[in-house]
Scaffold this motif. Structure first.
Motif, PDB file in Angstrom:
ATOM      1  N   THR A  43      -4.886 -29.752 -11.968  1.00  0.00           N
ATOM      2  CA  THR A  43      -6.215 -29.198 -12.155  1.00  0.00           C
ATOM      3  C   THR A  43      -6.598 -28.421 -10.905  1.00  0.00           C
ATOM      4  N   ILE A  44      -7.668 -27.675 -10.998  1.00  0.00           N
ATOM      5  CA  ILE A  44      -8.131 -26.885  -9.856  1.00  0.00           C
ATOM      6  C   ILE A  44      -8.401 -27.770  -8.655  1.00  0.00           C
ATOM      7  N   GLU A  45      -8.995 -28.940  -8.886  1.00  0.00           N
ATOM      8  CA  GLU A  45      -9.332 -29.823  -7.787  1.00  0.00           C
ATOM      9  C   GLU A  45      -8.102 -30.324  -7.037  1.00  0.00           C
ATOM     10  N   GLU A  46      -6.930 -30.263  -7.673  1.00  0.00           N
ATOM     11  CA  GLU A  46      -5.713 -30.789  -7.071  1.00  0.00           C
ATOM     12  C   GLU A  46      -4.866 -29.709  -6.405  1.00  0.00           C
ATOM     13  N   SER A  47      -5.292 -28.459  -6.477  1.00  0.00           N
ATOM     14  CA  SER A  47      -4.469 -27.377  -5.955  1.00  0.00           C
ATOM     15  C   SER A  47      -4.738 -27.140  -4.478  1.00  0.00           C
ATOM     16  N   ALA A  48      -3.669 -26.886  -3.721  1.00  0.00           N
ATOM     17  CA  ALA A  48      -3.798 -26.675  -2.277  1.00  0.00           C
ATOM     18  C   ALA A  48      -3.555 -25.227  -1.873  1.00  0.00           C
ATOM     19  N   VAL A  49      -3.486 -24.312  -2.814  1.00  0.00           N
ATOM     20  CA  VAL A  49      -3.109 -22.938  -2.483  1.00  0.00           C
ATOM     21  C   VAL A  49      -4.306 -21.996  -2.622  1.00  0.00           C
ATOM     22  N   PRO A  50      -4.537 -21.125  -1.626  1.00  0.00           N
ATOM     23  CA  PRO A  50      -5.596 -20.117  -1.747  1.00  0.00           C
ATOM     24  C   PRO A  50      -5.141 -18.966  -2.627  1.00  0.00           C
ATOM     25  N   ILE A  51      -6.021 -18.524  -3.498  1.00  0.00           N
ATOM     26  CA  ILE A  51      -5.644 -17.490  -4.461  1.00  0.00           C
ATOM     27  C   ILE A  51      -6.869 -16.709  -4.903  1.00  0.00           C
ATOM     28  N   GLN A  52      -6.680 -15.442  -5.187  1.00  0.00           N
ATOM     29  CA  GLN A  52      -7.731 -14.620  -5.782  1.00  0.00           C
ATOM     30  C   GLN A  52      -7.315 -14.252  -7.197  1.00  0.00           C
ATOM     31  N   VAL A  53      -8.294 -14.184  -8.077  1.00  0.00           N
ATOM     32  CA  VAL A  53      -8.019 -13.901  -9.475  1.00  0.00           C
ATOM     33  C   VAL A  53      -8.884 -12.746  -9.941  1.00  0.00           C
ATOM     34  N   LEU A  54      -8.288 -11.867 -10.699  1.00  0.00           N
ATOM     35  CA  LEU A  54      -8.990 -10.732 -11.282  1.00  0.00           C
ATOM     36  C   LEU A  54      -8.810 -10.821 -12.790  1.00  0.00           C
ATOM     37  N   GLY A  55      -9.889 -11.105 -13.505  1.00  0.00           N
ATOM     38  CA  GLY A  55      -9.816 -11.224 -14.953  1.00  0.00           C
ATOM     39  C   GLY A  55      -9.877  -9.879 -15.637  1.00  0.00           C
ATOM     40  N   ALA A  56      -9.673  -9.878 -16.957  1.00  0.00           N
ATOM     41  CA  ALA A  56      -9.687  -8.636 -17.728  1.00  0.00           C
ATOM     42  C   ALA A  56     -11.035  -7.929 -17.602  1.00  0.00           C
ATOM     43  N   GLN A  57     -12.128  -8.709 -17.573  1.00  0.00           N
ATOM     44  CA  GLN A  57     -13.444  -8.093 -17.425  1.00  0.00           C
ATOM     45  C   GLN A  57     -13.595  -7.466 -16.048  1.00  0.00           C
ATOM     46  N   ASP A  58     -13.045  -8.100 -15.019  1.00  0.00           N
ATOM     47  CA  ASP A  58     -13.070  -7.515 -13.671  1.00  0.00           C
ATOM     48  C   ASP A  58     -12.329  -6.188 -13.649  1.00  0.00           C
ATOM     49  N   ILE A  59     -11.181  -6.136 -14.318  1.00  0.00           N
ATOM     50  CA  ILE A  59     -10.405  -4.903 -14.354  1.00  0.00           C
ATOM     51  C   ILE A  59     -11.193  -3.800 -15.049  1.00  0.00           C
ATOM     52  N   GLU A  60     -11.857  -4.136 -16.156  1.00  0.00           N
ATOM     53  CA  GLU A  60     -12.661  -3.126 -16.854  1.00  0.00           C
ATOM     54  C   GLU A  60     -13.807  -2.638 -15.974  1.00  0.00           C
ATOM     55  N   GLU A  61     -14.451  -3.550 -15.254  1.00  0.00           N
ATOM     56  CA  GLU A  61     -15.580  -3.159 -14.420  1.00  0.00           C
ATOM     57  C   GLU A  61     -15.158  -2.445 -13.145  1.00  0.00           C
ATOM     58  N   SER A  62     -13.858  -2.459 -12.844  1.00  0.00           N
ATOM     59  CA  SER A  62     -13.385  -1.720 -11.673  1.00  0.00           C
ATOM     60  C   SER A  62     -13.481  -0.218 -11.881  1.00  0.00           C
ATOM     61  N   GLY A  63     -13.617   0.213 -13.128  1.00  0.00           N
ATOM     62  CA  GLY A  63     -13.711   1.631 -13.411  1.00  0.00           C
ATOM     63  C   GLY A  63     -12.383   2.343 -13.411  1.00  0.00           C
ATOM     64  N   SER A  64     -11.287   1.598 -13.255  1.00  0.00           N
ATOM     65  CA  SER A  64      -9.964   2.206 -13.167  1.00  0.00           C
ATOM     66  C   SER A  64      -9.122   1.797 -14.358  1.00  0.00           C
ATOM     67  N   THR A  65      -8.213   2.685 -14.750  1.00  0.00           N
ATOM     68  CA  THR A  65      -7.254   2.353 -15.790  1.00  0.00           C
ATOM     69  C   THR A  65      -5.924   1.920 -15.207  1.00  0.00           C
ATOM     70  N   ASP A  66      -5.787   1.989 -13.879  1.00  0.00           N
ATOM     71  CA  ASP A  66      -4.540   1.638 -13.209  1.00  0.00           C
ATOM     72  C   ASP A  66      -4.691   0.272 -12.555  1.00  0.00           C
ATOM     73  N   LEU A  67      -3.766  -0.630 -12.859  1.00  0.00           N
ATOM     74  CA  LEU A  67      -3.869  -1.987 -12.324  1.00  0.00           C
ATOM     75  C   LEU A  67      -3.878  -2.004 -10.803  1.00  0.00           C
ATOM     76  N   ALA A  68      -3.055  -1.156 -10.195  1.00  0.00           N
ATOM     77  CA  ALA A  68      -2.994  -1.144  -8.737  1.00  0.00           C
ATOM     78  C   ALA A  68      -4.353  -0.793  -8.147  1.00  0.00           C
ATOM     79  N   GLU A  69      -5.027   0.193  -8.710  1.00  0.00           N
ATOM     80  CA  GLU A  69      -6.326   0.590  -8.180  1.00  0.00           C
ATOM     81  C   GLU A  69      -7.335  -0.533  -8.310  1.00  0.00           C
TER      82      GLU A  69
END
Length: 1020
Positions: A56-82
């Motif tokens: 579970t999330i509470e048991e994880s020891a690794v730092p990570i950032q996540v970008l969901g599909a809605q975040d990608i749409e709101e980025s205004g870009s069609t390119d994943l890298a951007e």
């Protein structure tokens, strides 16, 4: 649905959430699960998949950032890298904007974690490796992934080689594909910048359904994008700015009329670069001859009777062509962004035979075509062939020499001319990628699970480089004689038989179509990369302790990487124009008794050489998670890999997580990670490249005096007497002194650069990284919806794979007391008159690199009672403490340099998104900030000193809006504005360490400017 998806991906991904307790990061604010500290039923817990052990999330020891599909749409870009590049700590390695004139890599979209390079950033698809999209490194271009098929992106910034193998030194970027959508979705979008070019339209489609009473599932996706080219033109004035950052010229000598020290921004006579100056090219469409006769704008000038006498270019008698005032602005019409056409297809299918056997197959196909126009080739007498000779001057008897040049001529004629008549150079790439992932998973018992999998990837690149030219043919075409019939012909009979047509370079439009066709070289190259992997693992619970189950995972994996490159026939350093290694096949210049090929490089194209290579690796790994006491777990992993190239390597990590209270949790991890050298670093033949060089023997006199200093890292430690003694032993330099024309003159090679081809090295070994991460997550129960996460990291890489620069190689050779019997001298070639014609840059384990910093993420979602709707704040910040490279310089001195604080390497980065939702309406505003910097930290001793180039902090803004309507929110209309304030970003011209003649191609620039977009999505 979110929790279900997380359970479905099980062990195949990284982690669903960005921290110990921040599921807010990954999802649209309307669908976020309850934050840590609240009560959830076991079946709704989010499964973390940062390893093959389910946590579970509470048991994880690794730092990570996540970008969901809605975040990608709101980025205004069609390119994943951007979209991903907006996250702090993630920078571009290669982008369509910065790869304008590159050969193998033009048009790629790759990312670098912690500024450590894309070859140290492992890119995964559903937790599995992806075939490289490059022939000169291991890098995945994110434009090959269909954005509409990606459910979320998970970026783990820490050493993870023990879990996923080599290349994960800086971290892992895992792209989780959609796997449970049912129905049909169509998404169409159009965007256009305010300035010219760059229009784009995109169409996405998804179709998914279940079958066999829900036991089977299949999903298809397609994405098509078409982006128009962005040219340098007047709508983006900075792209045309005919300026450079350079030394001013004082008001002395024949060119004293220029008086650059009085140019705006310049002050005083100074030997350091410290002002913006005009910048033209001496290669003009009409030509410059002997430096004192030139044709510009339909008119001849020379330094005698035809010198300019009026206007800003007026000058005293004897003044020659002056590049910055008379030169040509070659920038207009070049590509700042390419024409790009992208087709991505993907499918995912599963079938559950029983609890013990569920089969899954995922596949994708990508076709990415890019075209850059890079300006016109130049022709000059000093262009060097592969045998070390140059084209040479035009004979005094050439019948095309006009009176205006004849007036100034004292012998043969040197020349410099832009070859407009050949047409514009281009980098045309067709890249096609196929990837397949198959796996079989199931439960062997209530506590034991297995997975067997295999992947296949194939990448093919076809590149055309038109409108280069052939040096040898140009030499023949410039050697002209009368044909006896009142016309002219090429003097060489064999050349005439080959179609040689006389070339007249004097003036604009004077090169005939026949001559242009004869000297034109259209380059072509192809390369194929293939990747096979197969593996299996078991995971589950070993036994139970008072604090919980001891969990484990153990498995094996096999991988094969191969590459076959058929380079341009003139791009192989040991084959030349016929593409055949016909003497000492495979020999290099340090091979005893080496004899050069009878054919040699003869064109202006620096392309990739031919190579065929492969390697295999077999690995075994294990992970364990031990609950020491309630709320505290220790986690460890280890992996051993056996490469048929470098032997055995061993990676491991150990860490822990402590949920100290419902409000706060702490975590820490130490890892030892490796990166094995890739195919290019081991097997690549020399790849043509031109480098700047100041010969340490420059200024030498026959008696050993004359050398006042040399250039290179640690040059202050050099014994100049020893340097002079070593230089005097060179036969070519002695031949220079023996030439009567050079009597009394100091040695000079009359060049500021040389060929510095990069080459692989079969003796290179792995590089090793030690990584420490430590952080906390604060989710106060007394402020529902708030999450604050902070993580410290430090990565130290030893035996980093790199090469000694051309300059350092030459200086280290001649400053050494074991000259010439050292590895530096072995790779240097001088010609018969002492000029350095080549320095091969072999890959070696040389440097130590360190990067450290802190990441902070603040998420807050709240519903103010006095305003309808819900607000959300997403703030992500990175600060760098260290960014250093250490290496051994001249005299054995260890030199440490740091680009931190230089352009593109600012100390601070952040992204702030403010969002609002009220039912079907969504509005968000996003700001990204990147710290500015100076061009050269070593020179910039005083931050207030205006003599050195500085770039201010850059911030860019965008807005996004959407509205859902219809039954079950079937329809969505959305749109927005990127780069709201039409800020083109940092101006970084040529003359800078971080600049170029494109002016706007750094990570701190936004050449597209303000962009408007609108789209519609329909679901059935």
């Amino acid at each position: 649905m979110i929790a279900t998806t997380a359970r479905m991906i099980g062990c195949s991904g990284l982690a669903l959430a960005a921290s110990i307790a921040s599921p807010l990061l990954a999802q649209d604010p309307e669908s976020v699960p309850a934050p840590s500290g609240t009560t959830e039923s076991p079946q709704n817990q989010i499964v973390v998949t940062g390893s093959r052990i389910e946590r579970t999330i509470e048991e994880s020891a690794v730092p990570i950032q996540v970008l969901g599909a809605q975040d990608i749409e709101e980025s205004g870009s069609t390119d994943l890298a951007e979209a991903v590049l907006e996250l702090p700590g993630i920078s571009e390695s290669i982008s369509p904007q910065s790869s304008n004139n590159l050969i193998q890599t033009s048009g790629l979209s790759t990312i670098s974690l912690r500024r450590l390079g894309d070859d140290r950033t492992l890119v995964l698809i559903n937790g599995k490796r992806a075939v490289s999209n490059s022939g000169n490194s291991d890098r995945v271009s994110l434009s090959t992934l269909p954005a509409g098929f990606v459910e979320r992106t998970e970026v783990l910034t820490g050493g993870m080689s023990a879990v996923y193998g080599s290349d994960a030194i800086a971290g892992v970027a895992n792209f989780i594909l959609e796997d449970d959508f049912t129905g049909i979705e169509l998404d169409a979008r159009y965007s256009t910048p305010e300035a010219s070019g760059g229009e784009e339209y995109r169409i996405n489609a998804l179709a998914g359904t279940e079958f066999a009473d829900g036991r089977g599932y299949v999903l298809f996706g397609v994405e098509y994008r078409n982006e128009n080219e962005v040219f340098a033109d007047s709508t983006r004035p900075l792209t045309l700015a005919n300026l450079e950052f350079d030394d001013p010229i004082s008001s002395t000598g024949s060119d004293g009329w220029t008086n650059e020290i009085n140019y705006p921004g310049c002050f005083g006579i100074d030997t350091e670069r410290h002002c913006i100056l005009p910048s033209g090219s001496s290669s003009t469409p009409g030509g410059v001859f002997e430096g004192d006769a030139w044709f510009v704008d339909g008119q001849w000038f020379n330094d005698l009777s035809l010198r300019p006498t009026t206007g800003p270019g007026a000058r005293p008698p004897g003044s020659d062509f002056y590049t910055d005032f008379d030169g040509w602005n070659f920038r207009e019409g070049r590509s700042n962004l390419p024409e790009r056409e992208v087709l991505n297809l993907a499918f995912h299918s599963t079938f559950e035979f029983s609890d013990a056997a569920k089969f899954s197959l995922t596949g994708s196909y990508s076709d990415v075509d890019t075209i850059y126009y890079t300006g016109y080739e130049t022709l000059n007498n000093g262009d060097t062939l592969g045998d070390g000779s140059d084209i040479g001057n035009i004979s005094a008897s050439n019948p095309f020499i006009p009176p205006e040049v004849e007036e100034t001529r004292s012998g043969s004629v040197s020349f410099n001319r832009r070859l407009i008549e050949l047409g514009e150079q281009a980098r045309i790439n067709d890249r096609r990628t196929m990837r397949f992932i198959a796996d079989l998973t199931g439960d062997l018992s209530d506590t034991l699970r297995y997975e067997v999998y295999g992947t296949y990837g194939r990448f093919k690149q076809v590149q055309d480089n038109p409108n280069e030219y052939n040096f040898l043919k140009a030499r023949f075409a410039l050697d002209v004689e009368a044909d006896g019939n009142g016309g002219f012909q090429c003097a060489d009979a064999a050349a005439r038989a080959d179609g040689c047509s006389p070339l007249n370079p004097f003036g604009e439009g004077t090169i005939s179509t026949a001559a242009a066709d004869y000297i034109r070289h259209n380059g072509h190259g192809e390369q194929v990369r293939k990747q096979y992997t197969a593996g299996a693992f078991l995971s589950g619970s070993l036994f139970e302790l008072p604090a919980g189950d001891v969990k484990f995972a153990a498995g094996v994996e096999w991988r094969r990487e191969s590459q076959v490159t058929d380079g341009d026939p003139d791009g192989d350093d040991f084959a030349g124009i016929n593409g055949v290694r016909d003497l000492q096949d495979g020999a290099t210049r340090d091979t005893p008794g080496y004899v050069p090929d009878s054919d040699f490089d003869v064109t202006s194209l620096a392309t990739f050489p031919s190579v065929s290579a492969s390697y295999e690796v077999k690995e075994a790994y294990a992970e364990i998670d031990v609950p020491v006491f309630d709320g505290f777990n220790v986690q460890a992993a280890a992996r051993v890999g056996d490469y048929n190239t470098i032997g055995t390597i061993f990676s491991y990590n150990i860490g822990g997580v402590w949920q100290a209270s419902p409000d706060i949790a702490f975590r820490a991890q130490y890892s030892r990670s490796q990166r094995a050298p890739n195919l290019t670093e081991i097997f690549s033949p020399p790849r043509p490249d031109a480098d700047g060089l100041e010969d340490p023997c420059e200024g030498l006199l026959p008696d050993g005096t004359g050398i006042t200093g040399i250039t290179g890292d640690g040059a202050d430690n050099a014994d100049l007497v020893l340097v002079a003694q070593n230089c005097l032993t060179e036969p070519g330099i002695q031949a220079f002194f023996a030439d009567p024309d050079n009597a009394g003159d100091p040695f000079t090679d009359d060049q500021t650069g040389t060929q510095g081809p990069n080459a692989g090295n079969p003796n290179v070994q792995e590089e090793t990284a030690d990584t420490i991460t430590a952080g906390f997550a604060f989710t106060p129960t007394f402020i529902p919806g708030l999450t604050l996460v902070a993580d410290y990291y430090r990565i130290k890489i030893t035996d980093a794979i790199t090469s000694v620069s051309t300059q350092n190689t030459v200086s280290l050779c001649y400053a050494a007391d074991d000259f010439p019997n050292n590895k530096f001298c072995d790779v240097i070639t001088r010609d018969g008159v002492g000029r350095i014609t080549e320095v091969i840059n072999f890959q070696e384990n040389l440097d130590t690199e360190i990067v450290s910093g802190i990441d902070v993420q603040l998420m807050y979602r709240f519903d103010p009672e006095f305003i309808p709707g819900r607000f959300d704040v997403d703030f992500r910040y990175s600060h760098y403490f260290e960014q250093e490279v250490s290496f051994e310089g001249i005299g054995g001195t260890i030199i440490t340099s740091s680009p931190l604080g230089e352009i593109g390497n600012g100390e601070d980065e952040f992204r702030l998104r403010l969002g609002y939702r009220n039912g079907p309406f969504r509005l968000s505003y996003t700001m990204t900030y990147e710290g500015g910097g100076v061009d050269n930290i070593a020179q910039h001793s005083n931050p207030t000193d205006e003599r050195y180039f500085k770039v201010g902090d850059q911030d860019f803004h965008r807005i996004y809006m959407s509205y859902d309507f219809g039954k079950d929110d079937r329809f969505r209309v959305y749109g927005g504005v990127n780069n709201l304030f039409d800020d083109f970003g940092a101006f970084v011209p040529t003359g800078l360490d971080y600049g170029s003649s494109y002016n706007l191609d750094s990570a701190l620039s936004r050449v597209l400017g303000r962009e408007f977009y609108a789209g519609v999505r329909v679901r059935f």
